[in-house]
Motif scaffolding. Structure first.
Motif, PDB file in Angstrom:
ATOM      1  N   GLY A  36       0.876  -1.175   0.000  1.00  0.00           N
ATOM      2  CA  GLY A  36       0.000   0.000   0.000  1.00  0.00           C
ATOM      3  C   GLY A  36       0.903   1.211   0.000  1.00  0.00           C
ATOM      4  N   SER A  37       0.304   2.395   0.021  1.00  0.00           N
ATOM      5  CA  SER A  37       1.102   3.611  -0.015  1.00  0.00           C
ATOM      6  C   SER A  37       2.091   3.658   1.159  1.00  0.00           C
ATOM      7  CB  SER A  37       0.147   4.814   0.042  1.00  0.00           C
ATOM      8  OG  SER A  37       0.886   5.984   0.259  1.00  0.00           O
ATOM      9  N   GLY A  38       3.373   3.657   0.834  1.00  0.00           N
ATOM     10  CA  GLY A  38       4.406   3.734   1.872  1.00  0.00           C
ATOM     11  C   GLY A  38       4.539   2.486   2.721  1.00  0.00           C
ATOM     12  N   ILE A  39       3.970   1.384   2.253  1.00  0.00           N
ATOM     13  CA  ILE A  39       4.027   0.130   3.022  1.00  0.00           C
ATOM     14  C   ILE A  39       4.543  -0.983   2.104  1.00  0.00           C
ATOM     15  CG2 ILE A  39       2.711  -1.505   4.422  1.00  0.00           C
ATOM     16  CD1 ILE A  39       0.688   0.662   4.949  1.00  0.00           C
ATOM     17  N   TYR A  40       5.616  -1.617   2.520  1.00  0.00           N
ATOM     18  CA  TYR A  40       6.289  -2.594   1.668  1.00  0.00           C
ATOM     19  C   TYR A  40       6.570  -3.899   2.409  1.00  0.00           C
ATOM     20  CZ  TYR A  40       7.025   1.203  -1.550  1.00  0.00           C
ATOM     21  OH  TYR A  40       6.811   2.238  -2.417  1.00  0.00           O
ATOM     22  N   THR A  41       6.510  -4.997   1.647  1.00  0.00           N
ATOM     23  CA  THR A  41       7.062  -6.256   2.146  1.00  0.00           C
ATOM     24  C   THR A  41       8.549  -6.236   1.810  1.00  0.00           C
ATOM     25  OG1 THR A  41       5.006  -7.449   1.786  1.00  0.00           O
ATOM     26  CG2 THR A  41       7.024  -8.774   1.863  1.00  0.00           C
ATOM     27  N   TYR A  42       9.372  -6.550   2.788  1.00  0.00           N
ATOM     28  CA  TYR A  42      10.798  -6.681   2.513  1.00  0.00           C
ATOM     29  C   TYR A  42      11.002  -8.099   2.002  1.00  0.00           C
ATOM     30  CZ  TYR A  42      10.727  -2.718   5.786  1.00  0.00           C
ATOM     31  OH  TYR A  42      10.441  -1.536   6.420  1.00  0.00           O
ATOM     32  N   MET A  43      11.281  -8.235   0.726  1.00  0.00           N
ATOM     33  CA  MET A  43      11.460  -9.553   0.123  1.00  0.00           C
ATOM     34  C   MET A  43      12.816 -10.121   0.549  1.00  0.00           C
ATOM     35  SD  MET A  43       8.650 -10.165  -1.381  1.00  0.00           S
ATOM     36  CE  MET A  43       8.879 -11.415  -2.667  1.00  0.00           C
ATOM     37  N   ARG A 146       6.768   8.302  -0.365  1.00  0.00           N
ATOM     38  CA  ARG A 146       7.243   8.161  -1.749  1.00  0.00           C
ATOM     39  C   ARG A 146       8.667   7.624  -1.787  1.00  0.00           C
ATOM     40  NH1 ARG A 146       7.359  13.196  -0.057  1.00  0.00           N
ATOM     41  NH2 ARG A 146       9.128  14.551  -0.477  1.00  0.00           N
ATOM     42  N   PHE A 147       9.102   7.329  -2.965  1.00  0.00           N
ATOM     43  CA  PHE A 147      10.472   6.875  -3.199  1.00  0.00           C
ATOM     44  C   PHE A 147      10.760   5.532  -2.520  1.00  0.00           C
ATOM     45  CE2 PHE A 147      11.657  11.674  -3.176  1.00  0.00           C
ATOM     46  CZ  PHE A 147      11.041  11.836  -4.404  1.00  0.00           C
ATOM     47  N   GLY A 148       9.789   4.668  -2.444  1.00  0.00           N
ATOM     48  CA  GLY A 148      10.035   3.335  -1.870  1.00  0.00           C
ATOM     49  C   GLY A 148      10.404   3.428  -0.406  1.00  0.00           C
ATOM     50  N   LEU A 149      11.525   2.811  -0.044  1.00  0.00           N
ATOM     51  CA  LEU A 149      11.905   2.785   1.368  1.00  0.00           C
ATOM     52  C   LEU A 149      12.422   4.138   1.866  1.00  0.00           C
ATOM     53  CD1 LEU A 149      13.673  -0.645   1.925  1.00  0.00           C
ATOM     54  CD2 LEU A 149      11.250  -0.065   1.880  1.00  0.00           C
ATOM     55  N   MET A 150      12.643   5.053   0.959  1.00  0.00           N
ATOM     56  CA  MET A 150      13.219   6.336   1.355  1.00  0.00           C
ATOM     57  C   MET A 150      12.262   7.117   2.261  1.00  0.00           C
ATOM     58  SD  MET A 150      16.170   7.350   0.192  1.00  0.00           S
ATOM     59  CE  MET A 150      16.568   7.698  -1.507  1.00  0.00           C
ATOM     60  N   ARG A 151      11.024   7.196   1.888  1.00  0.00           N
ATOM     61  CA  ARG A 151      10.040   7.834   2.742  1.00  0.00           C
ATOM     62  C   ARG A 151       8.800   6.955   2.792  1.00  0.00           C
ATOM     63  NH1 ARG A 151       9.914  12.291   5.321  1.00  0.00           N
ATOM     64  NH2 ARG A 151      11.601  13.195   4.134  1.00  0.00           N
ATOM     65  N   GLY A 152       8.940   5.907   3.608  1.00  0.00           N
ATOM     66  CA  GLY A 152       7.825   4.999   3.780  1.00  0.00           C
ATOM     67  C   GLY A 152       6.925   5.519   4.885  1.00  0.00           C
ATOM     68  N   ARG A 153       5.800   4.852   5.093  1.00  0.00           N
ATOM     69  CA  ARG A 153       5.006   5.138   6.287  1.00  0.00           C
ATOM     70  C   ARG A 153       5.425   4.134   7.357  1.00  0.00           C
ATOM     71  NH1 ARG A 153      -1.134   6.041   5.255  1.00  0.00           N
ATOM     72  NH2 ARG A 153      -0.998   4.075   4.110  1.00  0.00           N
ATOM     73  N   GLU A 154       5.481   2.864   6.973  1.00  0.00           N
ATOM     74  CA  GLU A 154       6.040   1.872   7.894  1.00  0.00           C
ATOM     75  C   GLU A 154       7.500   1.676   7.525  1.00  0.00           C
ATOM     76  OE1 GLU A 154       3.658  -1.598   8.813  1.00  0.00           O
ATOM     77  OE2 GLU A 154       5.444  -2.861   8.693  1.00  0.00           O
ATOM     78  N   PHE A 155       8.388   1.831   8.484  1.00  0.00           N
ATOM     79  CA  PHE A 155       9.812   1.663   8.195  1.00  0.00           C
ATOM     80  C   PHE A 155      10.532   1.213   9.462  1.00  0.00           C
ATOM     81  CE2 PHE A 155      11.288   5.674  10.175  1.00  0.00           C
ATOM     82  CZ  PHE A 155      10.103   6.405  10.225  1.00  0.00           C
ATOM     83  N   GLY A 451      18.595   8.638  16.267  1.00  0.00           N
ATOM     84  CA  GLY A 451      17.907   7.774  15.313  1.00  0.00           C
ATOM     85  C   GLY A 451      18.749   7.432  14.100  1.00  0.00           C
ATOM     86  N   ILE A 452      18.544   6.229  13.585  1.00  0.00           N
ATOM     87  CA  ILE A 452      19.120   5.859  12.283  1.00  0.00           C
ATOM     88  C   ILE A 452      18.010   5.224  11.452  1.00  0.00           C
ATOM     89  CG2 ILE A 452      20.677   4.273  11.049  1.00  0.00           C
ATOM     90  CD1 ILE A 452      22.763   4.701  13.122  1.00  0.00           C
ATOM     91  N   GLY A 453      17.841   5.711  10.249  1.00  0.00           N
ATOM     92  CA  GLY A 453      16.810   5.166   9.366  1.00  0.00           C
ATOM     93  C   GLY A 453      17.316   3.920   8.660  1.00  0.00           C
ATOM     94  N   VAL A 454      17.111   2.778   9.325  1.00  0.00           N
ATOM     95  CA  VAL A 454      17.687   1.516   8.833  1.00  0.00           C
ATOM     96  C   VAL A 454      17.243   1.222   7.399  1.00  0.00           C
ATOM     97  CG1 VAL A 454      17.626  -1.003   9.143  1.00  0.00           C
ATOM     98  CG2 VAL A 454      18.011   0.497  11.115  1.00  0.00           C
ATOM     99  N   THR A 455      15.943   1.268   7.151  1.00  0.00           N
ATOM    100  CA  THR A 455      15.478   0.914   5.809  1.00  0.00           C
ATOM    101  C   THR A 455      15.769   2.022   4.792  1.00  0.00           C
ATOM    102  OG1 THR A 455      13.291   1.505   6.669  1.00  0.00           O
ATOM    103  CG2 THR A 455      13.731  -0.827   6.362  1.00  0.00           C
ATOM    104  N   ARG A 456      15.792   3.279   5.260  1.00  0.00           N
ATOM    105  CA  ARG A 456      16.114   4.364   4.333  1.00  0.00           C
ATOM    106  C   ARG A 456      17.544   4.224   3.809  1.00  0.00           C
ATOM    107  NH1 ARG A 456      15.152  10.673   5.726  1.00  0.00           N
ATOM    108  NH2 ARG A 456      12.969  10.089   5.402  1.00  0.00           N
ATOM    109  N   ILE A 457      18.414   3.618   4.610  1.00  0.00           N
ATOM    110  CA  ILE A 457      19.810   3.470   4.198  1.00  0.00           C
ATOM    111  C   ILE A 457      19.931   2.671   2.896  1.00  0.00           C
ATOM    112  CG2 ILE A 457      21.934   2.225   4.832  1.00  0.00           C
ATOM    113  CD1 ILE A 457      21.361   3.451   7.690  1.00  0.00           C
ATOM    114  N   LEU A 458      19.039   1.718   2.687  1.00  0.00           N
ATOM    115  CA  LEU A 458      19.085   0.955   1.436  1.00  0.00           C
ATOM    116  C   LEU A 458      18.904   1.889   0.242  1.00  0.00           C
ATOM    117  CD1 LEU A 458      18.488  -1.310   3.601  1.00  0.00           C
ATOM    118  CD2 LEU A 458      17.317  -2.524   1.757  1.00  0.00           C
ATOM    119  N   GLY A 459      17.886   2.725   0.336  1.00  0.00           N
ATOM    120  CA  GLY A 459      17.628   3.669  -0.750  1.00  0.00           C
ATOM    121  C   GLY A 459      18.782   4.636  -0.934  1.00  0.00           C
TER     122      GLY A 459
END
Ligand code: ATP
Ligand code: MG
Ligand code: MG
Ligand code: MG
Length: 573
Positions: A36-43, A146-155, A451-459
């Motif tokens: 969904g918007s800003g919500i991803y499954t980490y494959m 937006r931008f995938g994991l860069m600005r998710g809602r769930e992260f 804070g460190i944005g763990v998932t944002r680091i991928l992007g």
């Protein structure tokens, strides 16, 4: 790992909603899947990278003396009411009700909960200092995910909280975290910069952001190449003008009637156009009580472009929006918060010619549709009134003298991946979190948060490291370090045997290795691993083996080299 038993799912084309390179490549490499918007499954392939990021963060946090715990995702509203954040956070805070009608927040961070833990656990100065952290899912109902994991809602974020007796102790804890962050981002193998940040609303005494340097970054960083001076644009602005960005109420005097020329607007706003040709400006008209009643948008572009009015009927409280002519040349967009600016109320995308800031521009150029305006007019007004918007009327430009007098300023773009913050006693006072000092007197705890944005680091890592074939992971966070590509596995006993041997040897040497035993054609096989971004590739072919050679190619190499079979593991390590 054997590719046949892992899950690999690559795409030739990125889905159309992926705007920036990291989002496109992560989708194509099968690392994330949108729910969904800003919500991803980490494959599985993406999760491998996340786990590596987490491992480095965890190791350095532990080494720095921080202690891991895990706080709940769902947190009672009462705690958030104690600090006033229940009201202050606005719509970004996700709120839920249980079956009894009791209210809860889904945590965007955990200051309240950790302060609650500490106020009941910590009695004496003897138990201090303390630093607790967790690596936990966060939810922020971002205005524009937006931008995938860069600005998710769930992260996923690592957030740490330090507790000290006094200011000096807190500043020491802060420095320890600052140093740990420096080690963490160095280990990721990314180009980064720590910048002083304005800690505006939360108060406190000091704050730094850690940014991964990338031309597509949302933030402008101001630094001096010949000294240590570095600040984000907001902080640089505050320093340059000697004040924080003007609060919304002060904007009244800059509210713009219908001006038709860039110069006129600039004059009205008191902007020196020779310095700020490329500024984006926003003004608001406010009532005496600070309520925003009218909003105006402007792009101050190069040259003398006409202002065109855009119908603004769709957003309550918004009566006017303006932009310059669409064919204008935009070289750079400074300090703007993408998403705040837009051809309001228009559905049709507007074409603006932009070069390297396309990612930023596209936010407000192509992104304007009904969906952006689900929120209420009141919220919109509040967003607009955020002080940092006015900082876009900046007077810090490249070539200005550095505040430390040691050179001139340069500007580059960054992605905020970490943030350290001296909180002081704001939370401990609100929540009555005290300890007993040497004299048995209660005193409020001095806090810091980190804070460190763990998932944002991928992007961020991808924005900095990619080419036309795909992702180029730094080795420390690559999903696999080495891929073995056997040629004709089903036909050649020799290839099969040597592949198994090499696989075992690599594993024994502690290399995170995957064998591609899927039986793909070489072209398709190589394309997959180049897209996924594995740093080392070894091709095992019968002809080479007979000469005792393997074909090695690093992800950034333009061609393969032969390496003697006996040396390959050492070569890669
Ligand atoms: P931003 O300015 O990008 O909105 P922030 O300043 O609101 O970030 P912090 O509250 O400082 O974020 O949170 C710490 C870190 O969490 C940030 O430095 C960033 O790396 C990460 N982060 C924040 N929001 C998001 C998000 N929506 N998606 C992914 N990571 C995020
Ligand atoms: Mg934010
Ligand atoms: Mg920020
Ligand atoms: Mg921040």
């Amino acid at each position: 790992m054997r590719a046949s038993r892992f899950f690999i799912s690559t795409l030739k084309e990125a889905p159309s909603d992926a705007e920036i390179v990291s989002h496109k490549l992560m989708m194509r490499a099968g690392m994330i899947k949108r729910l969904g918007s800003g919500i991803y499954t980490y494959m599985p392939m993406g999760l491998k990278v996340i786990r590596k990021v987490e491992a480095i963060v965890r190791e350095e946090m532990n080494r720095a003396g921080a202690i891991e715990l895990l706080m709940p995702l769902v947190q009672p509203a009462e705690l958030w009411q104690e600090t006033g954040r229940w009201d202050k956070m606005g719509p970004e805070l996700m709120r839920v009700k249980d079956r009894h009608g009791r209210e809860f927040a889904i945590q965007p961070t955990s200051e309240e909960v950790i302060t609650d833990v500490v106020r009941s656990e910590i009695k004496s100065y003897r138990q201090l200092p303390l630093n607790f952290y967790h690596i936990q899912t966060k939810f922020r109902d971002e205005r524009r995910p937006r931008f995938g994991l860069m600005r998710g809602r769930e992260f996923t974020m690592k957030d740490a909280y330090s507790f000290d007796r006094d200011l000096a102790g807190m500043q020491k804890s802060y420095q320890v975290m600052f140093d740990a962050y420096t080690k963490i981002f160095t280990r990721f193998g990314l180009k980064f910069r720590a910048v002083a940040a304005d800690n505006g609303a939360i108060g406190g005494t000091g704050s730094h952001e850690f940014h991964v340097i990338a031309s597509t970054g949302e933030d402008a960083l101001v630094y001096c190449p010949t000294s240590d001076y570095a600040a984000n644009m907001e902080a640089a602005e505050a320093l340059a003008t000697g004040t924080r960005a003007a609060p919304a109420a002060e904007l009244t005097k800059t509210a713009t009637p219908k001006a038709s020329k860039c110069e006129d607007v600039a004059k009205l706003l008191g902007i020196d156009l020779s310095k700020t040709l490329k500024t984006i400006a926003l003004t608001a008209e406010t009532e005496a009580d600070g309520k925003v009643t009218k909003q105006y948008f402007m792009l101050l572009l190069r040259g003398d472009h006409e202002l065109n009015e855009i119908k603004a009927g769709k957003v309550p409280g918004l009566t006017g929006a303006y932009r310059f002519s669409t064919e204008a040349e935009i070289l750079e967009v400074y300090g703007c918060k993408p998403g705040y600016l837009g051809p309001i109320g228009t559905k049709a995308p507007v074409t603006v010619v932009a070069d390297r800031t396309v990612a930023n521009m596209s936010d407000f150029v192509t992104g304007a549709n009904e969906e952006d305006f689900h929120y209420t007019g009141a919220n919109w007004g509040r967003d607009m009134a955020e002080p940092h918007i006015t900082a876009d009327l900046r007077n810090v430009v490249e070539g200005d003298p550095s505040p430390d007098g040691k050179g001139v300023l340069a500007i580059e773009r960054g992605i905020e991946v970490g943030h350290v913050f001296q909180l002081g006693t704001a939370y401990s006072e609100a929540m009555k979190a005290t300890y007993l000092d040497e004299n048995g007197k209660p005193a409020p705890l001095q806090m810091g948060c980190y804070g460190i944005g763990v998932t944002r680091i991928l992007g961020a890592a991808i924005e900095q490291n990619f080419d036309d074939k795909g992702i180029v992971w730094p080795t420390s966070i690559a999903p696999f370090e080495l891929v073995l590509c056997p040629m004709g596995l089903d036909r050649s006993e020799l290839v099969k045997e040597e592949t198994e041997k090499l696989y075992a040897a690599a594993l024994a040497a502690g290399i995170d290795v995957i064998v591609d035993d899927r039986g793909l054609r070489p072209g398709a096989m190589f394309a997959d691993w180049e897209l996924i971004g594995v740093p080392h590739r070894v091709v095992i072919g019968e002809r080479g083996l007979k000469e005792g050679q393997l074909e090695y190619q690093g992800r950034r190499d333009t061609e393969a080299t032969n390496v003697p079979l006996a040396d390959i593991v050492e070569f890669i390590k």
